[in-house]
Design a protein around this motif. Structure first.
Motif: not given
Length: 146
Positions: A137-146
Motif C-alpha cells: 500500500r502506498i498513500d500520497e496526497p494529490v491535487c485532483v480536478d475532474f
C-alpha cells in the motif's frame, strides 16, 4: 505474495513510507496538510499492489481477480477505481531475480478513517483469499480536478 516475498515486501513498505507523517497516531500533520492545490481538491491517492503468484497453486486467474474486484473492492469504492496489469520483479534473499505478474489498483479518497479501514479490509481479504503474505500500500496526497 508468497512467503519468499516477505523480506522484500517489508523493505518496499519501509522505503515507501520513509518520512511519512501519520495523522492516525496524533503526531504531525495529516498527509498532504502542507500541500496546496492551485486547481482541484486535495485527495489521497492509494496504490495497492497485488501479486498473482501462489505457492503450490497456479497464479490467480483473470476470472478470480475480477470476482475479487467485484465483491471486495467495488462495494467499498463505488465512486470508481483504476486498475492496471503490471509486471513486478524483486531480488529474493537467495539472490534470485523473481518476476511476477501483478495487478495495481489506484483509489482516490478523502484520507479519512473510513476509507483507510476499507483499504485495509481489501488487503486482508486478498491475503486470506489467495494465500498471500502482503499487499503493498502506498498513500500520497494529490491535487485532483475532474
Amino acid at each position: 505474495m508468497p512467503s519468499r516475498l516477505l523480506p522484500c515486501s517489508l523493505l518496499a513498505v519501509i522505503l515507501a513510507t520513509a518520512g511519512c507523517d501519520s495523522a492516525a497516531d496524533g503526531e504531525g500533520p495529516a498527509p498532504g496538510a502542507d500541500l496546496t492545490c492551485d486547481t482541484g481538491d486535495l485527495m489521497i491517492r492509494t496504490e495497492l499492489f497485488f501479486g498473482l503468484d501462489r505457492f503450490d497453486e497456479p497464479p490467480v486467474t483473470q476470472e478470480e481477480w475480477q470476482e475479487f474486484v467485484d465483491t471486495e473492492v467495488t462495494p467499498r469504492f463505488r465512486d470508481g477505481l483504476t486498475q492496471f496489469d503490471i509486471d513486478g520483479q524483486y531480488l529474493a534473499s537467495t539472490g534470485e531475480l523473481i518476476r511476477e505478474d501483478s495487478r495495481l489498483i489506484m483509489l482516490l479518497h478523502d484520507g479519512g478513517q473510513a476509507a483507510s479501514d476499507s483499504i485495509e479490509a481489501i488487503r486482508e481479504a486478498y491475503k486470506r483469499r489467495f494465500n498471500q503474505e502482503s499487499v503493498l500500500r502506498i498513500d500520497e496526497p494529490v491535487c485532483v480536478d475532474f
